[in-house]
Design an enzyme around this catalytic site. Sequence first.
Site, PDB file in Angstrom:
ATOM      1  N   GLU A  35      21.337  32.662  31.003  1.00 40.53           N
ATOM      2  CA  GLU A  35      20.232  32.801  30.045  1.00 40.53           C
ATOM      3  C   GLU A  35      20.376  34.021  29.145  1.00 40.53           C
ATOM      4  OE1 GLU A  35      18.952  34.528  34.031  1.00 40.53           O
ATOM      5  OE2 GLU A  35      19.919  32.708  33.318  1.00 40.53           O
TER       6      GLU A  35
ATOM      7  N   THR B   9      20.022  19.152  38.435  1.00 42.43           N
ATOM      8  CA  THR B   9      19.038  18.095  38.652  1.00 42.43           C
ATOM      9  C   THR B   9      17.727  18.473  37.966  1.00 42.43           C
ATOM     10  OG1 THR B   9      18.381  19.063  40.782  1.00 42.43           O
ATOM     11  CG2 THR B   9      20.078  17.365  40.824  1.00 42.43           C
TER      12      THR B   9
ATOM     13  N   PHE C 272      27.837  16.873  44.191  1.00 37.84           N
ATOM     14  CA  PHE C 272      29.280  16.724  44.016  1.00 37.84           C
ATOM     15  C   PHE C 272      30.056  16.842  45.325  1.00 37.84           C
ATOM     16  CE2 PHE C 272      28.300  17.292  39.581  1.00 37.84           C
ATOM     17  CZ  PHE C 272      29.248  16.476  38.964  1.00 37.84           C
TER      18      PHE C 272
ATOM     19  N   HIS D  69      15.996  22.058  51.841  1.00 40.40           N
ATOM     20  CA  HIS D  69      16.801  22.940  51.004  1.00 40.40           C
ATOM     21  C   HIS D  69      16.266  24.364  51.064  1.00 40.40           C
ATOM     22  CE1 HIS D  69      18.446  19.258  49.145  1.00 40.40           C
ATOM     23  NE2 HIS D  69      19.454  20.035  48.812  1.00 40.40           N
TER      24      HIS D  69
ATOM     25  N   LYS E 137      15.279  26.496  45.543  1.00 38.09           N
ATOM     26  CA  LYS E 137      15.478  25.238  44.826  1.00 38.09           C
ATOM     27  C   LYS E 137      14.237  24.900  44.004  1.00 38.09           C
ATOM     28  CE  LYS E 137      17.128  20.501  45.293  1.00 38.09           C
ATOM     29  NZ  LYS E 137      18.057  20.714  44.161  1.00 38.09           N
TER      30      LYS E 137
END
Length: 233
Positions: free
Chosen positions: A32, A73, A99, A131, A135
């Site tokens: 960013e 995602t 992946f 998770h 997340k």
Amino acid sequence: MKIALLGYGKMGKMIEQIAISRGHEIVAKVDESTQDFDIKTADVAIDFSIPSVAFKNISLCLENNVPVISGTTGWLDNYDKAVELCNKNNGAFIYASNFSLGVNVFFQLNEYLAEMMKNLSQYEVAIEEIHHTQKLDAPSGTAITLAEGIINNSNKEAWKLEEAASNEIPITALREPEVPGTHTISYKSEVDTIDIKHTAHNREGFALGAVVASEWIIGKTGVFSMKDVLNLG
């Protein structure tokens, strides 16, 4: 192979380590705070950014004829636009909710099991995902992919977070410190339960899969998935 990393958090840094260990060069590390970079210096870009910028990153690559691998995602409302842009520019694009090579085998196993269980109405299916607390999205993209795999091979019509109707798959999303990712599919009846489960021990498997996908996509055009990369059918 020259790689641009779009997103330089924990996953980006892990991908960097694995890419360098496999003889590749990192030509851009974008987060960013990055003001200026030239995506055209890269042979391929790997996007593990955040949902709000993922589509912008993917579009930049496709508009500049740079193959792009995305593992971000939470942006999939724009997925069809990304596919359209890829086809328009004769580009190359892979999106995967996960992946990890092992998870992609797990996806196939999930679909196979769903097909076998389709006519056993005494079993109710449910998904649980766990998770790390950092997340941002829930349920995970991996859990959604698992749910879609069941829907495509069963009588279920949709998924829903927590409480679900009889034609829906309930997904429970838990957040706990330092959990890379655990996904469990359960088929439960009054007499027994069938579980299949994938547990990630660290992020390395996700990063390795992204680099393998990047190596595979060079020289190709089209929209692909990890099934294509791993020749899973």
